[in-house]
Design a protein around this motif. Structure first.
Motif, PDB file in Angstrom:
ATOM      1  N   ASP A  70       0.734  -1.114  -0.024  1.00  0.00           N
ATOM      2  CA  ASP A  70       0.146   0.030   0.160  1.00  0.00           C
ATOM      3  C   ASP A  70       0.821   1.462  -0.134  1.00  0.00           C
ATOM      4  O   ASP A  70       0.307   2.240   0.221  1.00  0.00           O
ATOM      5  CB  ASP A  70      -0.814   0.086   1.236  1.00  0.00           C
ATOM      6  N   LEU A  71       2.179   1.292  -0.098  1.00  0.00           N
ATOM      7  CA  LEU A  71       2.949   2.088  -0.266  1.00  0.00           C
ATOM      8  C   LEU A  71       2.777   3.069  -1.397  1.00  0.00           C
ATOM      9  O   LEU A  71       2.878   2.642  -2.800  1.00  0.00           O
ATOM     10  CB  LEU A  71       4.565   2.044  -0.109  1.00  0.00           C
ATOM     11  N   GLN A  72       2.465   4.618  -1.529  1.00  0.00           N
ATOM     12  CA  GLN A  72       2.107   5.321  -2.343  1.00  0.00           C
ATOM     13  C   GLN A  72       3.021   5.208  -3.398  1.00  0.00           C
ATOM     14  O   GLN A  72       3.026   5.447  -4.774  1.00  0.00           O
ATOM     15  CB  GLN A  72       1.403   6.577  -2.129  1.00  0.00           C
ATOM     16  N   GLU A  73       4.532   5.550  -2.753  1.00  0.00           N
ATOM     17  CA  GLU A  73       5.688   5.599  -3.666  1.00  0.00           C
ATOM     18  C   GLU A  73       5.945   4.630  -4.583  1.00  0.00           C
ATOM     19  O   GLU A  73       6.325   4.824  -5.845  1.00  0.00           O
ATOM     20  CB  GLU A  73       6.701   5.935  -2.677  1.00  0.00           C
ATOM     21  N   LEU A  74       5.593   3.324  -4.380  1.00  0.00           N
ATOM     22  CA  LEU A  74       5.744   2.266  -5.066  1.00  0.00           C
ATOM     23  C   LEU A  74       4.609   1.985  -6.097  1.00  0.00           C
ATOM     24  O   LEU A  74       4.961   1.056  -7.043  1.00  0.00           O
ATOM     25  CB  LEU A  74       5.761   0.835  -4.237  1.00  0.00           C
ATOM     26  N   ARG A  76       3.640   4.521  -7.990  1.00  0.00           N
ATOM     27  CA  ARG A  76       3.709   5.470  -8.848  1.00  0.00           C
ATOM     28  C   ARG A  76       4.474   4.993 -10.148  1.00  0.00           C
ATOM     29  O   ARG A  76       5.211   4.200 -10.215  1.00  0.00           O
ATOM     30  CB  ARG A  76       4.579   6.689  -8.344  1.00  0.00           C
ATOM     31  N   SER A  77       4.073   5.346 -11.251  1.00  0.00           N
ATOM     32  CA  SER A  77       4.441   5.077 -12.469  1.00  0.00           C
ATOM     33  C   SER A  77       6.072   5.609 -12.664  1.00  0.00           C
ATOM     34  O   SER A  77       6.320   6.474 -12.254  1.00  0.00           O
ATOM     35  CB  SER A  77       3.729   5.291 -13.740  1.00  0.00           C
ATOM     36  N   HIS A 239      -2.664  -3.852   6.898  1.00  0.00           N
ATOM     37  CA  HIS A 239      -3.099  -3.259   5.752  1.00  0.00           C
ATOM     38  C   HIS A 239      -4.593  -2.544   5.732  1.00  0.00           C
ATOM     39  O   HIS A 239      -5.502  -3.396   6.388  1.00  0.00           O
ATOM     40  CB  HIS A 239      -3.253  -4.390   4.716  1.00  0.00           C
ATOM     41  N   PRO A 240      -4.576  -1.301   5.521  1.00  0.00           N
ATOM     42  CA  PRO A 240      -6.045  -0.602   5.844  1.00  0.00           C
ATOM     43  C   PRO A 240      -6.962  -0.928   4.878  1.00  0.00           C
ATOM     44  O   PRO A 240      -8.184  -0.752   5.194  1.00  0.00           O
ATOM     45  CB  PRO A 240      -5.443   0.893   5.548  1.00  0.00           C
ATOM     46  N   GLY A 241      -6.787  -1.776   3.794  1.00  0.00           N
ATOM     47  CA  GLY A 241      -7.830  -2.338   3.014  1.00  0.00           C
ATOM     48  C   GLY A 241      -7.990  -2.145   1.471  1.00  0.00           C
ATOM     49  O   GLY A 241      -6.781  -1.511   0.932  1.00  0.00           O
ATOM     50  N   GLU A 242      -9.133  -2.673   0.837  1.00  0.00           N
ATOM     51  CA  GLU A 242      -8.686  -2.551  -0.695  1.00  0.00           C
ATOM     52  C   GLU A 242      -8.613  -1.107  -1.307  1.00  0.00           C
ATOM     53  O   GLU A 242      -9.279   0.036  -0.815  1.00  0.00           O
ATOM     54  CB  GLU A 242     -10.347  -3.009  -1.046  1.00  0.00           C
ATOM     55  N   GLY A 243      -7.839  -0.931  -2.041  1.00  0.00           N
ATOM     56  CA  GLY A 243      -7.522   0.480  -2.607  1.00  0.00           C
ATOM     57  C   GLY A 243      -6.892   1.426  -1.927  1.00  0.00           C
ATOM     58  O   GLY A 243      -6.523   2.556  -2.168  1.00  0.00           O
ATOM     59  N   ALA A 244      -6.332   1.154  -0.837  1.00  0.00           N
ATOM     60  CA  ALA A 244      -5.780   2.092   0.013  1.00  0.00           C
ATOM     61  C   ALA A 244      -4.324   2.377  -0.101  1.00  0.00           C
ATOM     62  O   ALA A 244      -3.873   1.379  -0.809  1.00  0.00           O
ATOM     63  CB  ALA A 244      -5.757   1.685   1.866  1.00  0.00           C
ATOM     64  N   SER A 245      -4.134   3.521   0.101  1.00  0.00           N
ATOM     65  CA  SER A 245      -2.745   4.014  -0.360  1.00  0.00           C
ATOM     66  C   SER A 245      -2.019   4.967   0.830  1.00  0.00           C
ATOM     67  O   SER A 245      -2.741   6.115   1.240  1.00  0.00           O
ATOM     68  CB  SER A 245      -2.705   4.641  -1.396  1.00  0.00           C
ATOM     69  N   ARG A 246      -0.920   4.713   1.235  1.00  0.00           N
ATOM     70  CA  ARG A 246      -0.127   5.548   2.211  1.00  0.00           C
ATOM     71  C   ARG A 246       1.309   6.057   1.939  1.00  0.00           C
ATOM     72  O   ARG A 246       1.784   5.108   1.109  1.00  0.00           O
ATOM     73  CB  ARG A 246      -0.094   4.743   3.611  1.00  0.00           C
TER      74      ARG A 246
END
Length: 286
Positions: A70-74, A76-77, A239-246
């Protein structure tokens, strides 16, 4: 956490095998919905082992769940770091013994852990160029999947609580389990690194034991950065759940700098000139 750090800070392409039948790391990296879907589609570790029992090598790519976590940085395209996972669903817990029996019937002259290691290794060689690090997560003990991971690994990371009984249990594990036919050269401990956990610097007994292990207690290698007893880390693994991103700093909050220091230490070990690095993370006490 280790897989996330290697991917986030060093741009490593990490493949994780969840060899713990309880599926803890899968639940940390995947949402419940995604994990249930993988089980329905028969894309889990138990399904991979069943394909081996049927004499069907080459099924590994189908079993890999891409870009989990759920890491937002990973997400990213264009980012080089990534985490892929061969997940394990807790509903499959009872099936592992059956699969081992099936493997033994097909290959009666070999132990189950030898068969599993040989087949995973053959599959990995087909996709070797896609990953920088292969990480096996499994429980301590004599499970065939755990022993197979030891056969496949060039480095062992052993998370161990900083208390005397846990350290003694790890020493027994090394002495009894690893010094048999799993030893490559009769000296297994040189490739085992203790990762000390639940560390509180304010605890004098822990600090003394930490210093003792750091000095090479009974030949142990130690990772210089322990994992602190931290509420932030305990919350981060959920893990915060489906579609979550941190963002990583949001996820690990006050422990972010400690995470980065730990990953620096692990990366230095993982990138030593020893060929393809496969890190096997073993819980010394369950």
């Amino acid at each position: 956490m280790i897989a996330e750090g290697l991917a986030l800070f060093f741009g490593q392409r990490v493949l994780v095998f969840d060899l713990d039948a309880q599926g803890m790391i899968s639940r940390m990296l995947m949402s419940p919905t995604a994990l249930d879907q993988a089980a329905r589609e028969r894309r889990t570790m138990i399904d991979l082992l069943r394909s081996y029992a049927l004499g069907q090598p080459g099924a590994l790519p189908y079993s890999i769940a891409p870009r989990v976590g759920d890491l937002q940085e990973l997400r990213r395209s264009g980012e080089s770091g990534r985490i892929d996972l061969v997940p394990s669903h807790p509903q499959a817990l009872a099936g592992y013994r059956t699969v081992e029996d099936e493997l033994q019937r097909v290959y009666p002259s070999h132990r189950a852990d030898q068969i599993i290691a040989r087949m995973i290794d053959a599959d990995l060689q087909r996709i070797d160029d896609y990953y920088d690090v292969v990480l096996f997560d499994c429980s301590a003990g004599l499970a065939s999947t755990s022993l197979a991971a030891l056969r496949l690994s060039s480095i062992v990371l052993a998370p161990t609580m900083l208390e005397r009984n846990s350290i003694n249990a790890l020493l027994d594990f090394l002495r009894i389990i690893l010094e048999g036919d799993l030893s490559r050269d009769g000296q297994v401990s040189h490739r085992v690194y203790v990762l000390m956990t639940m560390f509180m610097r304010s605890n004098p007994a822990q600090q003394l034991l930490f210093d003792t292990v750091q000095r090479g207690m009974q030949g142990l290698n130690a990772i210089s950065t322990p994992i602190a007893h931290s509420v932030a880390i305990q919350r981060a693994v959920l893990h915060p759940g489906e579609g979550a991103s941190r963002l990583a700093r949001e996820k690990y909050s006050s422990s972010f700098n400690e995470l980065q220091a730990l990953e620096n230490a692990v990366y230095a070990i993982a990138t030593a000139p020893q060929g393809r690095q496969q890190l096997r993370v073993v819980a010394a006490n369950q």
